[in-house]
Write a protein that holds these residues in place. Structure first.
Motif, PDB file in Angstrom:
ATOM      1  N   PHE A  83      -5.087   4.041  -0.568  1.00 51.61           N
ATOM      2  CA  PHE A  83      -5.930   3.983   0.624  1.00 51.61           C
ATOM      3  C   PHE A  83      -7.349   4.381   0.253  1.00 51.61           C
ATOM      4  O   PHE A  83      -7.636   4.733  -0.900  1.00 51.61           O
ATOM      5  CB  PHE A  83      -5.380   4.867   1.740  1.00 51.61           C
ATOM      6  CG  PHE A  83      -5.139   6.304   1.348  1.00 51.61           C
ATOM      7  CD1 PHE A  83      -6.107   7.280   1.547  1.00 51.61           C
ATOM      8  CD2 PHE A  83      -3.918   6.690   0.806  1.00 51.61           C
ATOM      9  CE1 PHE A  83      -5.875   8.608   1.200  1.00 51.61           C
ATOM     10  CE2 PHE A  83      -3.673   8.023   0.458  1.00 51.61           C
ATOM     11  CZ  PHE A  83      -4.648   8.973   0.654  1.00 51.61           C
ATOM     12  N   ARG A  84      -8.218   4.307   1.233  1.00 55.18           N
ATOM     13  CA  ARG A  84      -9.619   4.653   1.008  1.00 55.18           C
ATOM     14  C   ARG A  84      -9.972   5.959   1.715  1.00 55.18           C
ATOM     15  O   ARG A  84      -9.469   6.230   2.793  1.00 55.18           O
ATOM     16  CB  ARG A  84     -10.535   3.527   1.496  1.00 55.18           C
ATOM     17  CG  ARG A  84     -10.463   2.283   0.611  1.00 55.18           C
ATOM     18  CD  ARG A  84     -11.373   1.178   1.125  1.00 55.18           C
ATOM     19  NE  ARG A  84     -11.441   0.074   0.179  1.00 55.18           N
ATOM     20  CZ  ARG A  84     -10.530  -0.902   0.099  1.00 55.18           C
ATOM     21  NH1 ARG A  84      -9.506  -0.926   0.940  1.00 55.18           N
ATOM     22  NH2 ARG A  84     -10.658  -1.869  -0.805  1.00 55.18           N
TER      23      ARG A  84
ATOM     24  N   SER B  21      -2.428  10.757   9.199  1.00 58.24           N
ATOM     25  CA  SER B  21      -3.145  10.112   8.103  1.00 58.24           C
ATOM     26  C   SER B  21      -4.650  10.069   8.328  1.00 58.24           C
ATOM     27  O   SER B  21      -5.423  10.032   7.375  1.00 58.24           O
ATOM     28  CB  SER B  21      -2.631   8.684   7.917  1.00 58.24           C
ATOM     29  OG  SER B  21      -3.086   7.848   8.971  1.00 58.24           O
TER      30      SER B  21
ATOM     31  N   ASP C  76      -6.889   1.002   8.982  1.00 56.84           N
ATOM     32  CA  ASP C  76      -5.632   0.555   8.378  1.00 56.84           C
ATOM     33  C   ASP C  76      -4.504   0.576   9.402  1.00 56.84           C
ATOM     34  O   ASP C  76      -3.716  -0.366   9.509  1.00 56.84           O
ATOM     35  CB  ASP C  76      -5.237   1.468   7.206  1.00 56.84           C
ATOM     36  CG  ASP C  76      -6.236   1.434   6.072  1.00 56.84           C
ATOM     37  OD1 ASP C  76      -7.145   0.583   6.089  1.00 56.84           O
ATOM     38  OD2 ASP C  76      -6.102   2.273   5.152  1.00 56.84           O
ATOM     39  N   THR C  77      -4.420   1.668  10.146  1.00 56.97           N
ATOM     40  CA  THR C  77      -3.322   1.839  11.092  1.00 56.97           C
ATOM     41  C   THR C  77      -3.477   0.919  12.290  1.00 56.97           C
ATOM     42  O   THR C  77      -2.490   0.371  12.801  1.00 56.97           O
ATOM     43  CB  THR C  77      -3.245   3.305  11.548  1.00 56.97           C
ATOM     44  OG1 THR C  77      -3.317   4.163  10.403  1.00 56.97           O
ATOM     45  CG2 THR C  77      -1.943   3.577  12.282  1.00 56.97           C
TER      46      THR C  77
ATOM     47  N   LEU D 233      -4.763  -1.703  -2.135  1.00 57.13           N
ATOM     48  CA  LEU D 233      -5.471  -1.039  -1.048  1.00 57.13           C
ATOM     49  C   LEU D 233      -5.510  -1.946   0.174  1.00 57.13           C
ATOM     50  O   LEU D 233      -5.685  -3.164   0.036  1.00 57.13           O
ATOM     51  CB  LEU D 233      -6.904  -0.729  -1.469  1.00 57.13           C
ATOM     52  CG  LEU D 233      -7.091   0.295  -2.585  1.00 57.13           C
ATOM     53  CD1 LEU D 233      -8.456   0.093  -3.224  1.00 57.13           C
ATOM     54  CD2 LEU D 233      -6.956   1.705  -2.051  1.00 57.13           C
ATOM     55  N   PRO D 234      -5.352  -1.427   1.374  1.00 56.10           N
ATOM     56  CA  PRO D 234      -5.575  -2.245   2.568  1.00 56.10           C
ATOM     57  C   PRO D 234      -7.007  -2.764   2.582  1.00 56.10           C
ATOM     58  O   PRO D 234      -7.914  -2.114   2.046  1.00 56.10           O
ATOM     59  CB  PRO D 234      -5.313  -1.283   3.725  1.00 56.10           C
ATOM     60  CG  PRO D 234      -4.445  -0.211   3.139  1.00 56.10           C
ATOM     61  CD  PRO D 234      -4.908  -0.060   1.716  1.00 56.10           C
TER      62      PRO D 234
ATOM     63  N   SER E 220       0.810  -1.220   0.000  1.00 58.11           N
ATOM     64  CA  SER E 220       0.000   0.000   0.000  1.00 58.11           C
ATOM     65  C   SER E 220       0.845   1.272   0.000  1.00 58.11           C
ATOM     66  O   SER E 220       0.297   2.375  -0.040  1.00 58.11           O
ATOM     67  CB  SER E 220      -0.944   0.021   1.204  1.00 58.11           C
ATOM     68  OG  SER E 220      -0.212   0.143   2.415  1.00 58.11           O
TER      69      SER E 220
ATOM     70  N   ARG F 299      -6.307   7.640   9.053  1.00 57.30           N
ATOM     71  CA  ARG F 299      -6.800   6.352   8.540  1.00 57.30           C
ATOM     72  C   ARG F 299      -6.776   5.355   9.704  1.00 57.30           C
ATOM     73  O   ARG F 299      -5.763   4.711   9.958  1.00 57.30           O
ATOM     74  CB  ARG F 299      -5.939   5.892   7.375  1.00 57.30           C
ATOM     75  CG  ARG F 299      -6.103   6.736   6.122  1.00 57.30           C
ATOM     76  CD  ARG F 299      -4.947   6.585   5.164  1.00 57.30           C
ATOM     77  NE  ARG F 299      -4.534   5.201   5.022  1.00 57.30           N
ATOM     78  CZ  ARG F 299      -3.322   4.840   4.623  1.00 57.30           C
ATOM     79  NH1 ARG F 299      -2.411   5.761   4.359  1.00 57.30           N
ATOM     80  NH2 ARG F 299      -3.020   3.568   4.501  1.00 57.30           N
TER      81      ARG F 299
END
Length: 324
Positions: free
Chosen positions: A52-53, A131, A136-137, A180-181, A40, A133
């Motif tokens: 990413f989204r 981020s 994901d993180t 993408l994750p 990613s 996000r």
């Protein structure tokens, strides 16, 4: 600082961000990459490619630094349904909200340990990215719990390659391997045997699944400015403790103070850097107490100094969970 639209070929959107003062793109966003083979986040020549989204959909984002350290601009090009949203939040991602002015003040700097002063001198363009996000993180940090970095990076690569969607098309220049994750639903669909193949034990996989079940709540934490409300929200997921929380908010909110208590290496590193002797978590907290509020910046500056602790004693060895 400023951000402005930039000309770009058809099918993409672009913007240019101009930071105030020195800036180091590689050092700033590098903490968002889970190892050199992260599907990613791929480094290709001078470009950093991220997938990413966003709330508008997935995006492929290419970043490139132009100019010099003290007079730079960051060119960003984005593809996919989330392109406009990604460019809108670009300054925050690049650390625009991370204010080092108090840290860099003569009075504060005079009280810093010599290695931290050296590190800040060597890397004055370092910022802490935000981020926002969350899932994901969180998933990445859970994979890193109680295992070697090599194991965690391998698991992340395996799971994204197998369950993450292909990144939005960005032309021939984009890395073909960019992924993408997984979404919350995709994380929930990972079967037990693939967690096993990824080398992820049942405790970590169960924690990721619990996080995926409350993904919408976790993502709402992204809109908060940080602080105890975010930490409490993360800790409400069983299996997420203080170490994981610190690892997350350092990346999602650019937290300047969070330190990773419980890390296998960090306390020994900080002790060696500041006193010449290894220490434990309690000792690390005591050593960093004079810089409370800026402790993560102190740690990052120590790393930027190039200091490496002596490698005495046993090393954490990888465990092969696939043989269990």
């Amino acid at each position: 600082m400023s951000i402005a639209p930039a000309a770009v070929s058809s099918g993409a959107e672009a913007a240019e961000w101009i930071p105030d003062g020195p800036y180091n793109l590689a050092g700033t966003v590098g903490t968002l990459q889970c190892g050199p083979h992260d599907p990613s986040f791929i480094v290709q020549g001078p470009d950093r490619w991220l997938a990413f989204r966003t709330s508008d959909g997935p995006v492929t984002l290419a970043l490139r630094q132009r100019g010099s350290l003290n007079d730079s601009r960051i060119q960003a090009t984005a593809w996919g349904p989330g392109a406009a949203r990604a460019l809108e939040s670009l300054p925050r991602l690049l650390g625009a909200e991370d204010d080092w002015s108090a840290f860099d003040s003569p009075r504060f700097r005079a009280g810093l340990p010599e290695l931290a002063r050296k590190g800040r001198y060597l890397d004055p363009g370092l910022r802490l990215p935000a981020s926002r996000r969350m899932l994901d993180t969180v998933a990445r940090a859970i994979l890193e719990q109680k295992v070697t970095g090599l194991e965690a990076k391998r698991a992340w690569r395996y799971l994204l390659t197998r369950y993450g969607d292909a990144a939005p098309g960005a032309g021939d220049s984009a890395p073909a391997a960019l992924r993408l994750p997984p979404t919350a639903e995709q994380w929930r669909r990972v079967p037990s045997w693939d967690w096993h193949k990824a080398g992820v034990d049942s405790k970590r996989s169960a924690t990721i699944l619990r996080a995926a079940l409350v993904a919408s709540g976790l993502e709402r934490l992204a809109s908060l400015p940080g602080g105890e409300a975010v930490r409490a929200g993360l800790r409400s997921v069983p299996g997420i403790g203080v170490w994981t929380v610190a690892e997350v908010v350092q990346r999602t909110h650019g937290c300047p103070d969070s330190i990773s208590v419980g890390d296998y290496h960090l306390a020994a590193y900080v002790g060696a850097a500041l006193t010449g002797r290894r220490t434990d978590d309690a000792g690390m907290i005591e050593l960093l107490e004079p810089w409370r509020g800026q402790r993560q910046r102190v740690v990052r500056s120590l790393y930027s100094s190039g200091f490496r602790k002596p490698t005495f004693g046993p090393r954490l060895s990888p465990e092969d969970h696939r043989r269990r």
